[in-house]
Design a protein around this motif. Structure first.
Motif, mmCIF file in Angstrom:
data_model
loop_
_atom_site.group_PDB
_atom_site.id
_atom_site.type_symbol
_atom_site.label_atom_id
_atom_site.label_comp_id
_atom_site.label_asym_id
_atom_site.label_seq_id
_atom_site.Cartn_x
_atom_site.Cartn_y
_atom_site.Cartn_z
ATOM 1 N N ILE A 299 0.826 -1.209 0.000
ATOM 2 C CA ILE A 299 0.000 0.000 0.000
ATOM 3 C C ILE A 299 0.860 1.258 0.000
ATOM 4 C CG2 ILE A 299 -1.686 1.333 1.329
ATOM 5 C CD1 ILE A 299 -2.755 -1.415 2.349
ATOM 6 N N LEU A 300 1.916 1.248 0.794
ATOM 7 C CA LEU A 300 2.809 2.409 0.864
ATOM 8 C C LEU A 300 3.492 2.654 -0.480
ATOM 9 C CD1 LEU A 300 4.408 1.803 4.378
ATOM 10 C CD2 LEU A 300 2.703 3.523 3.784
ATOM 11 N N LYS A 301 3.943 1.574 -1.120
ATOM 12 C CA LYS A 301 4.638 1.730 -2.398
ATOM 13 C C LYS A 301 3.690 2.177 -3.501
ATOM 14 C CE LYS A 301 8.647 -1.281 -1.763
ATOM 15 N NZ LYS A 301 9.418 -2.422 -2.303
ATOM 16 N N GLU A 302 2.483 1.603 -3.518
ATOM 17 C CA GLU A 302 1.518 1.941 -4.554
ATOM 18 C C GLU A 302 0.988 3.370 -4.403
ATOM 19 O OE1 GLU A 302 0.218 -0.100 -7.311
ATOM 20 O OE2 GLU A 302 2.213 -0.848 -6.796
ATOM 21 N N SER A 303 0.924 3.847 -3.161
ATOM 22 C CA SER A 303 0.420 5.209 -2.921
ATOM 23 C C SER A 303 1.532 6.245 -2.884
ATOM 24 C CB SER A 303 -0.353 5.254 -1.601
ATOM 25 O OG SER A 303 0.513 4.944 -0.511
ATOM 26 N N ASN A 304 2.786 5.738 -2.885
ATOM 27 C CA ASN A 304 3.955 6.630 -2.832
ATOM 28 C C ASN A 304 3.929 7.514 -1.578
ATOM 29 O OD1 ASN A 304 6.429 7.489 -3.870
ATOM 30 N ND2 ASN A 304 5.508 9.227 -4.939
ATOM 31 N N ALA A 307 5.367 5.517 5.756
ATOM 32 C CA ALA A 307 4.675 4.912 6.894
ATOM 33 C C ALA A 307 4.431 5.902 8.018
ATOM 34 C CB ALA A 307 5.466 3.704 7.393
ATOM 35 N N GLU A 308 5.423 6.769 8.263
ATOM 36 C CA GLU A 308 5.340 7.675 9.416
ATOM 37 C C GLU A 308 4.528 8.941 9.140
ATOM 38 O OE1 GLU A 308 9.216 8.468 7.177
ATOM 39 O OE2 GLU A 308 8.020 6.737 7.814
ATOM 40 N N THR A 309 4.037 9.131 7.927
ATOM 41 C CA THR A 309 3.281 10.338 7.588
ATOM 42 C C THR A 309 2.002 10.446 8.425
ATOM 43 O OG1 THR A 309 4.044 10.193 5.294
ATOM 44 C CG2 THR A 309 2.149 11.613 5.725
ATOM 45 N N PRO A 310 1.793 11.575 9.144
ATOM 46 C CA PRO A 310 0.548 11.756 9.902
ATOM 47 C C PRO A 310 -0.643 11.877 8.943
ATOM 48 C CG PRO A 310 2.249 13.288 10.633
ATOM 49 C CD PRO A 310 2.731 12.684 9.359
ATOM 50 N N LEU A 311 -1.771 11.357 9.349
ATOM 51 C CA LEU A 311 -2.944 11.411 8.485
ATOM 52 C C LEU A 311 -3.347 12.834 8.136
ATOM 53 C CD1 LEU A 311 -5.288 8.617 9.921
ATOM 54 C CD2 LEU A 311 -3.541 8.431 8.156
ATOM 55 N N ASP A 312 -3.160 13.749 9.075
ATOM 56 C CA ASP A 312 -3.600 15.118 8.798
ATOM 57 C C ASP A 312 -2.716 15.849 7.788
ATOM 58 O OD1 ASP A 312 -1.396 15.565 10.397
ATOM 59 O OD2 ASP A 312 -2.484 16.594 11.996
ATOM 60 N N LEU A 313 -1.629 15.204 7.348
ATOM 61 C CA LEU A 313 -0.779 15.800 6.320
ATOM 62 C C LEU A 313 -1.000 15.171 4.941
ATOM 63 C CD1 LEU A 313 2.657 16.302 8.160
ATOM 64 C CD2 LEU A 313 0.814 17.966 7.760
ATOM 65 N N LEU A 319 -5.549 10.481 -0.337
ATOM 66 C CA LEU A 319 -6.512 9.677 0.420
ATOM 67 C C LEU A 319 -7.381 8.869 -0.542
ATOM 68 C CD1 LEU A 319 -8.049 8.750 2.893
ATOM 69 C CD2 LEU A 319 -9.327 10.912 2.844
ATOM 70 N N GLU A 320 -7.823 9.494 -1.630
ATOM 71 C CA GLU A 320 -8.621 8.780 -2.623
ATOM 72 C C GLU A 320 -7.842 7.608 -3.208
ATOM 73 O OE1 GLU A 320 -11.671 8.726 -3.916
ATOM 74 O OE2 GLU A 320 -12.325 10.093 -2.348
ATOM 75 N N LYS A 321 -6.563 7.844 -3.449
ATOM 76 C CA LYS A 321 -5.707 6.769 -3.975
ATOM 77 C C LYS A 321 -5.614 5.624 -2.964
ATOM 78 C CE LYS A 321 -1.978 8.098 -6.088
ATOM 79 N NZ LYS A 321 -0.587 8.565 -6.326
ATOM 80 N N LEU A 322 -5.454 5.974 -1.690
ATOM 81 C CA LEU A 322 -5.382 4.963 -0.631
ATOM 82 C C LEU A 322 -6.674 4.147 -0.560
ATOM 83 C CD1 LEU A 322 -3.696 6.934 2.305
ATOM 84 C CD2 LEU A 322 -2.861 4.792 1.328
ATOM 85 N N LEU A 323 -7.811 4.851 -0.621
ATOM 86 C CA LEU A 323 -9.091 4.147 -0.523
ATOM 87 C C LEU A 323 -9.306 3.204 -1.699
ATOM 88 C CD1 LEU A 323 -11.471 6.958 0.792
ATOM 89 C CD2 LEU A 323 -10.267 5.201 2.080
ATOM 90 N N ASN A 324 -8.877 3.597 -2.888
ATOM 91 C CA ASN A 324 -8.995 2.706 -4.046
ATOM 92 C C ASN A 324 -8.125 1.462 -3.892
ATOM 93 O OD1 ASN A 324 -10.925 4.052 -5.563
ATOM 94 N ND2 ASN A 324 -9.428 5.422 -6.502
ATOM 95 N N ILE A 325 -6.945 1.649 -3.316
ATOM 96 C CA ILE A 325 -6.073 0.492 -3.071
ATOM 97 C C ILE A 325 -6.714 -0.436 -2.043
ATOM 98 C CG2 ILE A 325 -3.833 -0.253 -2.167
ATOM 99 C CD1 ILE A 325 -2.705 2.425 -3.252
#
Length: 403
Positions: A299-304, A307-313, A319-325
């Motif tokens: 998921i991290l590689k596909e979304s570029n 891991a440590e990135t806070p959600l609010d950033l 986010l749309e890309k993450l949800l599609n994955i």
């Protein structure tokens, strides 16, 4: 009346038992050194011999060929037939019916005992090389020739050739005037093209899986999906594999990485809500509560994203890309695991050349064709064994009705 049964699989054995119970002389010819070898492997060694939801809709065949046979010897008839031999059923998920012991050797050993009790002759290591018909049938093996009044042809298809079903016996029927529809494997695993298969091997997801061609859904199934080092497996995948062979084009599968999603749209809204509620989480921490940890690297590689990135950033577009994955991951299908790993064969002897009520050949009188050797195949879940047993019984009773 002397009757040959060619092939010692489920269809042939049940036909022989039914005939012998009614005082007919039967000989089973088996090319292996044992009969019912393939039956031991069914249902992951537990023998899923029928299904609570059997209907003609569970089969691929021309002109609803299976309907009359399945009505003549139903699921309940098979369960009762086995009960009289001492095999008690147990019902599991999705209507699958197994012996209560959950062991295929229970069914195999019970059938062997029945053959022994009925004194049915079984010739092992006896591959039939040819069948000819004049007044009677001449059945030839490497060792000798035999003469019979009737023949039941039950050799199976091309699937799992290590069990003896290698497809060579189609030629015998072709030499008698029958035509074969092109065969290909079904109920087998799919090979995928993905850089993540090695790391995902062993991960299971429960949910919907779609088979796509040019972004169009051509089939959809639900159940347990299991990633492997070559691709993906599980009952829904086995059912989809038939379409892969039929199409023989570039295809994709689409599936969620999150278990048990009933409504994608509703769940997407839920993820949006959770995303903002947990905005102080890192991306990795958020994902840990949603998916198997082996998915996270993919998921991290596909979304570029890191891991440590806070959600609010995280941007809305990311986010749309993450949800599609998470909800609609796609993998390219590059083929199947072939006949060696398939449970059933698609194609075979044309059903238009077989009487759908009696299973007698329309070309050769007194020749009956049963089981997987004909152009009939069922879904995963006990349907193919039901067809084997039903067709074997119906052919045997058709013979008995004419004696």
């Amino acid at each position: 009346m002397k009757i040959a049964v060619i092939g010692g699989g489920p269809a042939g054995v049940i036909a022989a038992i039914e005939l012998a119970k009614n005082d007919q002389e039967v000989i089973i010819f088996e090319k292996n050194n044992r009969i019912l070898k393939k039956l031991l492997a069914t249902g992951n060694g537990r023998c899923n011999y029928t299904n609570n939801y059997v209907s003609s809709e569970n089969y691929n065949c021309k002109d609803n060929f299976v309907e009359n046979v399945l009505e003549e010897f139903t699921r309940d008839n098979l369960i009762d037939y086995f009960k009289l031999m001492g095999i008690e059923p147990v019902l599991e998920n999705r209507g699958k019916i197994f012996p209560v012991t959950l062991k295929a050797n229970t069914v195999v050993n019970t059938l062997l005992e029945e053959l022994d009790d009925l004194r049915i002759e079984v010739l092992l290591d006896s591959e039939v090389l040819s069948i000819k018909k004049k007044n009677k049938f001449s059945v030839k093996t490497k060792e000798k020739s035999f003469e019979f009044d009737k023949v039941i042809f039950a050799v199976g298809g091309s699937s799992m050739p290590s069990s003896g079903s290698d497809g060579k016996s189609y030629k015998i029927l072709e030499n008698l005037g029958h035509n074969k529809i092109e065969t290909f494997p079904a109920l087998t695993q799919l090979k995928l093209s993905s850089d993540y298969l090695k790391s995902l091997s062993g991960v299971k997801v429960v949910g919907d899986v779609k088979l796509l061609e040019n972004n169009k859904i051509i089939d959809k199934r639900n159940g347990d999906l299991l990633f492997t080092n070559y691709g993906i497996s599980g009952p829904p995948i086995l059912d989809l594999s038939r379409k892969v062979n039929e199409k023989n084009k570039k295809l994709e599968i689409e599936m969620p990485l999150i278990n048990n999603i009933e409504d994608i749209k509703e769940f997407r809204n839920l993820l949006y809500s959770r995303f903002y509620t947990l905005s102080h989480f890192s991306l990795e921490r958020w994902l840990m509560g949603l998916v198997d940890k082996k998915f996270i690297n993919m998921i991290l590689k596909e979304s570029n994203l890191k891991a440590e990135t806070p959600l609010d950033l995280i941007e809305i577009s990311d986010l749309e890309k993450l949800l599609n994955i998470l909800l609609k991951s796609r993998f390219t299908v590059i083929g199947t695991k072939g006949f060696e790993n398939s449970q059933v064969t698609c194609g075979g002897i044309a059903t238009s050349e077989i009487n759908k009520d009696t299973l007698e050949s329309n070309i050769i009188d007194d020749l009956y064709i049963v089981g997987e050797v004909m152009d009939v195949d069922g879904d995963c879940g006990g349907y193919n064994l039901q067809w084997a047993f039903s067709s074997g019984i119906v052919a045997a009773r058709s013979i008995l009705s004419r004696i």
